[in-house]
Write a protein that holds these residues in place. Structure first.
Motif, PDB file in Angstrom:
ATOM      1  N   GLN A 389       0.817  -1.206   0.000  1.00 52.89           N
ATOM      2  CA  GLN A 389       0.000   0.000   0.000  1.00 52.89           C
ATOM      3  C   GLN A 389       0.853   1.259   0.000  1.00 52.89           C
ATOM      4  O   GLN A 389       2.015   1.241   0.431  1.00 52.89           O
ATOM      5  N   LYS A 390       0.267   2.341  -0.477  1.00 56.07           N
ATOM      6  CA  LYS A 390       0.910   3.641  -0.398  1.00 56.07           C
ATOM      7  C   LYS A 390       1.216   3.964   1.058  1.00 56.07           C
ATOM      8  O   LYS A 390       0.371   3.771   1.937  1.00 56.07           O
ATOM      9  N   GLY A 391       2.434   4.447   1.319  1.00 55.44           N
ATOM     10  CA  GLY A 391       2.835   4.782   2.674  1.00 55.44           C
ATOM     11  C   GLY A 391       3.669   3.718   3.357  1.00 55.44           C
ATOM     12  O   GLY A 391       4.307   4.000   4.382  1.00 55.44           O
ATOM     13  N   ASP A 392       3.695   2.498   2.831  1.00 56.90           N
ATOM     14  CA  ASP A 392       4.551   1.447   3.402  1.00 56.90           C
ATOM     15  C   ASP A 392       6.014   1.871   3.307  1.00 56.90           C
ATOM     16  O   ASP A 392       6.465   2.348   2.260  1.00 56.90           O
ATOM     17  N   VAL A 393       6.761   1.680   4.389  1.00 56.42           N
ATOM     18  CA  VAL A 393       8.186   1.992   4.412  1.00 56.42           C
ATOM     19  C   VAL A 393       8.963   0.692   4.298  1.00 56.42           C
ATOM     20  O   VAL A 393       8.778  -0.228   5.107  1.00 56.42           O
ATOM     21  N   ILE A 394       9.819   0.578   3.282  1.00 61.70           N
ATOM     22  CA  ILE A 394      10.520  -0.679   2.995  1.00 61.70           C
ATOM     23  C   ILE A 394      11.789  -0.774   3.830  1.00 61.70           C
ATOM     24  O   ILE A 394      12.698   0.051   3.704  1.00 61.70           O
ATOM     25  N   PHE A 395      11.851  -1.804   4.703  1.00 60.55           N
ATOM     26  CA  PHE A 395      13.019  -2.041   5.546  1.00 60.55           C
ATOM     27  C   PHE A 395      13.997  -3.039   4.917  1.00 60.55           C
ATOM     28  O   PHE A 395      15.206  -2.890   5.033  1.00 60.55           O
ATOM     29  N   GLU A 396      13.443  -4.084   4.278  1.00 56.41           N
ATOM     30  CA  GLU A 396      14.291  -5.129   3.691  1.00 56.41           C
ATOM     31  C   GLU A 396      13.762  -5.524   2.330  1.00 56.41           C
ATOM     32  O   GLU A 396      12.551  -5.481   2.078  1.00 56.41           O
ATOM     33  N   ILE A 397      14.685  -5.916   1.447  1.00 57.05           N
ATOM     34  CA  ILE A 397      14.316  -6.501   0.165  1.00 57.05           C
ATOM     35  C   ILE A 397      15.201  -7.702  -0.086  1.00 57.05           C
ATOM     36  O   ILE A 397      16.429  -7.608  -0.027  1.00 57.05           O
ATOM     37  N   ASN A 398      14.580  -8.833  -0.280  1.00 57.89           N
ATOM     38  CA  ASN A 398      15.279 -10.109  -0.489  1.00 57.89           C
ATOM     39  C   ASN A 398      16.374 -10.342   0.549  1.00 57.89           C
ATOM     40  O   ASN A 398      17.500 -10.713   0.231  1.00 57.89           O
ATOM     41  N   GLY A 399      16.017 -10.090   1.812  1.00 56.45           N
ATOM     42  CA  GLY A 399      16.918 -10.361   2.922  1.00 56.45           C
ATOM     43  C   GLY A 399      17.967  -9.310   3.197  1.00 56.45           C
ATOM     44  O   GLY A 399      18.764  -9.455   4.127  1.00 56.45           O
ATOM     45  N   LYS A 400      17.980  -8.232   2.420  1.00 54.45           N
ATOM     46  CA  LYS A 400      18.987  -7.181   2.597  1.00 54.45           C
ATOM     47  C   LYS A 400      18.340  -5.902   3.108  1.00 54.45           C
ATOM     48  O   LYS A 400      17.273  -5.498   2.613  1.00 54.45           O
ATOM     49  N   SER A 401      18.994  -5.273   4.077  1.00 51.16           N
ATOM     50  CA  SER A 401      18.486  -4.030   4.623  1.00 51.16           C
ATOM     51  C   SER A 401      18.570  -2.923   3.569  1.00 51.16           C
ATOM     52  O   SER A 401      19.563  -2.804   2.848  1.00 51.16           O
ATOM     53  N   THR A 402      17.530  -2.113   3.491  1.00 57.16           N
ATOM     54  CA  THR A 402      17.531  -0.997   2.532  1.00 57.16           C
ATOM     55  C   THR A 402      18.265   0.223   3.082  1.00 57.16           C
ATOM     56  O   THR A 402      18.489   1.181   2.344  1.00 57.16           O
ATOM     57  N   HIS A 403      18.653   0.189   4.358  1.00 54.92           N
ATOM     58  CA  HIS A 403      19.263   1.371   4.972  1.00 54.92           C
ATOM     59  C   HIS A 403      20.608   1.727   4.347  1.00 54.92           C
ATOM     60  O   HIS A 403      21.040   2.888   4.419  1.00 54.92           O
ATOM     61  N   ASP A 404      21.282   0.737   3.756  1.00 55.02           N
ATOM     62  CA  ASP A 404      22.583   0.998   3.144  1.00 55.02           C
ATOM     63  C   ASP A 404      22.499   1.082   1.625  1.00 55.02           C
ATOM     64  O   ASP A 404      23.511   1.023   0.926  1.00 55.02           O
ATOM     65  N   MET A 405      21.272   1.203   1.084  1.00 56.53           N
ATOM     66  CA  MET A 405      21.070   1.277  -0.356  1.00 56.53           C
ATOM     67  C   MET A 405      20.767   2.702  -0.784  1.00 56.53           C
ATOM     68  O   MET A 405      20.238   3.494  -0.020  1.00 56.53           O
ATOM     69  N   THR A 406      21.115   3.007  -2.028  1.00 50.78           N
ATOM     70  CA  THR A 406      20.606   4.223  -2.648  1.00 50.78           C
ATOM     71  C   THR A 406      19.229   3.913  -3.220  1.00 50.78           C
ATOM     72  O   THR A 406      18.821   2.750  -3.332  1.00 50.78           O
ATOM     73  N   LEU A 407      18.508   4.952  -3.597  1.00 46.16           N
ATOM     74  CA  LEU A 407      17.204   4.749  -4.218  1.00 46.16           C
ATOM     75  C   LEU A 407      17.346   3.954  -5.508  1.00 46.16           C
ATOM     76  O   LEU A 407      16.533   3.078  -5.813  1.00 46.16           O
ATOM     77  N   ASN A 408      18.409   4.235  -6.277  1.00 53.56           N
ATOM     78  CA  ASN A 408      18.651   3.479  -7.507  1.00 53.56           C
ATOM     79  C   ASN A 408      18.864   2.005  -7.223  1.00 53.56           C
ATOM     80  O   ASN A 408      18.362   1.134  -7.945  1.00 53.56           O
ATOM     81  N   ASN A 409      19.661   1.696  -6.186  1.00 45.11           N
ATOM     82  CA  ASN A 409      19.919   0.295  -5.834  1.00 45.11           C
ATOM     83  C   ASN A 409      18.624  -0.430  -5.515  1.00 45.11           C
ATOM     84  O   ASN A 409      18.389  -1.558  -5.977  1.00 45.11           O
ATOM     85  N   LEU A 410      17.795   0.208  -4.700  1.00 46.34           N
ATOM     86  CA  LEU A 410      16.550  -0.432  -4.279  1.00 46.34           C
ATOM     87  C   LEU A 410      15.624  -0.692  -5.459  1.00 46.34           C
ATOM     88  O   LEU A 410      15.160  -1.815  -5.674  1.00 46.34           O
ATOM     89  N   VAL A 411      15.361   0.341  -6.259  1.00 44.53           N
ATOM     90  CA  VAL A 411      14.409   0.182  -7.360  1.00 44.53           C
ATOM     91  C   VAL A 411      14.986  -0.710  -8.457  1.00 44.53           C
ATOM     92  O   VAL A 411      14.249  -1.318  -9.228  1.00 44.53           O
ATOM     93  N   GLY A 412      16.310  -0.827  -8.498  1.00 39.41           N
ATOM     94  CA  GLY A 412      16.928  -1.714  -9.472  1.00 39.41           C
ATOM     95  C   GLY A 412      16.455  -3.154  -9.353  1.00 39.41           C
ATOM     96  O   GLY A 412      16.430  -3.895 -10.343  1.00 39.41           O
ATOM     97  N   TYR A 413      16.078  -3.573  -8.144  1.00 42.84           N
ATOM     98  CA  TYR A 413      15.543  -4.931  -7.960  1.00 42.84           C
ATOM     99  C   TYR A 413      14.291  -5.156  -8.805  1.00 42.84           C
ATOM    100  O   TYR A 413      14.015  -6.284  -9.227  1.00 42.84           O
ATOM    101  N   PHE A 414      13.534  -4.108  -9.051  1.00 36.63           N
ATOM    102  CA  PHE A 414      12.262  -4.250  -9.754  1.00 36.63           C
ATOM    103  C   PHE A 414      12.424  -4.306 -11.271  1.00 36.63           C
ATOM    104  O   PHE A 414      11.448  -4.477 -11.988  1.00 36.63           O
ATOM    105  N   TYR A 415      13.668  -4.152 -11.758  1.00 35.11           N
ATOM    106  CA  TYR A 415      13.946  -4.219 -13.189  1.00 35.11           C
ATOM    107  C   TYR A 415      14.612  -5.535 -13.586  1.00 35.11           C
ATOM    108  O   TYR A 415      15.046  -5.695 -14.721  1.00 35.11           O
ATOM    109  N   GLN A 416      14.671  -6.483 -12.658  1.00 36.48           N
ATOM    110  CA  GLN A 416      15.246  -7.785 -12.973  1.00 36.48           C
ATOM    111  C   GLN A 416      14.285  -8.557 -13.884  1.00 36.48           C
ATOM    112  O   GLN A 416      13.174  -8.117 -14.175  1.00 36.48           O
ATOM    113  N   LYS A 417      14.733  -9.721 -14.313  1.00 34.69           N
ATOM    114  CA  LYS A 417      13.951 -10.461 -15.301  1.00 34.69           C
ATOM    115  C   LYS A 417      12.606 -10.907 -14.731  1.00 34.69           C
ATOM    116  O   LYS A 417      12.438 -11.087 -13.518  1.00 34.69           O
TER     117      LYS A 417
END
Length: 444
Positions: A389-417
């Motif tokens: 939902q809108k407003g959800d704050v993403i803490f982890e993606i595929n077991g990795k913390s998002t706190h050490d990611m850039t916005l590009n790194n995080l959204v890059g996961y959504f462009y995989q095959k």
């Protein structure tokens, strides 16, 4: 990771005062000046010094006068000189906004200096593009810089070079194509062709390095510029006057003389947006940063020419965000980080010596880390069906913390095959929740 594909557009449609053009100059002994840039979401961010204050500007071929905004951090020291109130209107679903027109300012870009630069200052806190870009930018500059130099843009190595026109010599280049530019309201246009619905259609396109999208097309039945049935409705980007929405699809090809880009992404903005930007009646659309970055460019406003040479990015396939999630930077969070260490020594019972007990200790520190929030979920997308939902704050993606990611790194996961499994841990109203879904292309 692929670059975040969030569109950023800005076109002013206010009336500018007629005045003598100010000029950027290099030292008389310098033939050129090289300036490094950041490439964020397909747009160029350069360092600019304004009245002695160091700021970051977006380099935008589609804007006339510089705009300075989101610079409240510098408001105590950045003086708005010779100011008068005006109203500005840009892309988006909102209305005009208040601004100040400031003249006789000193801008410095590398060693290029203009001591009589006019800019528009915006203080409205709603005009803040940092969340969508993932970094803070303080302004936009375009025509006033391009008109005084032959500007080499090297997307591959991320630098621009400002050449003095009277000291520049074109080199022979068999892999290059040169286009004649046409100007309207100080904005550059070129002629290209699009192959769509089985038809080869000539189009006149605005060259807009400030747009991170690939192509915009304006629907026109008379020119056969029509949308196929294979599309989805989407948020296209943020403009000066609000949000921009429209339909996304793919076309068969974009043809720039000998260069053919196959199956590029194309967006058809809503009619409200088209009405606000199509002041030049012959305009059929826009070439944005996702196309331009596939070339190293020589932008020559003096001689009304643009030279393109394919680079490393030329053969990269165009791809969509396959999650349905659109993410923005949501400030920072204070995170407690632990360092665990073992203070034990090895004890040999067959030797004499002092026995030392093992000690397990923890040190912790507080760190400031970025946070990322969902600002839109496309209806019927994989993320929508999974319950994000809108407003959800993403803490982890595929077991990795998002706190050490850039916005590009995080959204890059959504462009995989397509079919890639995505696992998210999000904070919703103070509670952690887990979601899973498979990536699915919105365009087949």
């Amino acid at each position: 990771m692929r670059l975040l594909k969030i569109s950023f557009f800005l076109i002013l449609i206010c009336s500018f005062y007629s005045q003598a053009q100010s000029t950027y100059v290099l030292d008389k002994d310098s033939a050129s000046q090289k300036i490094r840039f950041e490439l964020i979401n397909n747009v160029i961010i350069i360092p600019v010094e304004v009245n002695g204050i160091s700021l970051k500007f977006l380099l935008d071929t589609g804007v006339s006068k510089p705009i300075v905004f989101n610079f409240l951090k510098a408001s105590d020291s950045l003086k708005v000189l010779n100011a008068e109130k005006i109203k500005l209107k840009g892309l988006g679903d909102g209305d005009y906004i208040d601004a100040l027109r400031s003249s006789h300012n000193t801008f410095k870009i590398g060693n290029a200096i203009n001591t009589d630069q006019t800019f528009f200052a915006i203080f409205d806190p709603r005009v803040n593009f940092a969340p969508k870009l993932g970094i803070a930018i303080d302004g936009i500059i375009g025509y006033d810089l391009f008109k005084d130099f032959i500007v080499e843009i090297n997307y591959s190595n991320r630098f621009i070079r400002l050449h003095q026109p009277d000291k520049y010599t074109y080199k022979s280049c068999k892999k290059c194509e040169t286009f004649n530019l046409e100007f309207n309201n100080n904005k550059p246009y070129l002629d290209a062709k699009v192959l769509t619905n089985g038809k080869d259609i000539p189009v006149k396109m605005l060259i807009d390095s400030g747009s991170s999208d690939a192509i915009w097309l304006f629907e026109d039945d008379e020119k056969d510029l029509t949308l196929s049935k294979n599309y989805f409705y989407d948020f296209l980007g943020s403009g000066l006057s609000g949000n921009v929405f429209g339909k996304r699809t793919k076309i068969d090809a974009l043809k720039l003389k000998q260069f053919v880009l196959e199956n590029p992404k194309a967006a058809f903005p809503d009619s409200v947006t088209i009405a606000s930007v199509k002041k030049f009646k012959d305009r059929d659309g826009t070439l944005g940063g996702e196309v331009l970055r596939r070339f190293n460019c020589i932008v020559d406003y003096t001689n009304s020419k643009l030279t393109l040479k394919p680079n490393y990015f030329f053969k990269k396939k165009f791809s969509y965000n396959k999650s349905g999630l659109q993410i923005e930077h949501d400030g920072v969070r204070v995170i407690m980080e632990f360092d665990v260490y073992d203070n034990s020594t090895t004890f040999n019972p067959n030797s004499s010596g002092l026995q030392v007990k093992s000690i397990l200790a923890k040190d912790y520190k507080y760190s400031i880390k970025p946070a990322y929030r969902v600002f839109n979920v496309i209806k019927n997308s994989p993320a929508y069906k999974a319950g994000l939902q809108k407003g959800d704050v993403i803490f982890e993606i595929n077991g990795k913390s998002t706190h050490d990611m850039t916005l590009n790194n995080l959204v890059g996961y959504f462009y995989q095959k397509e079919g890639t499994r995505i696992k998210l841990v999000v904070d919703r109203l103070g509670k952690n929740r887990k979601f899973e879904f498979n990536l699915e292309s919105p365009i087949k």
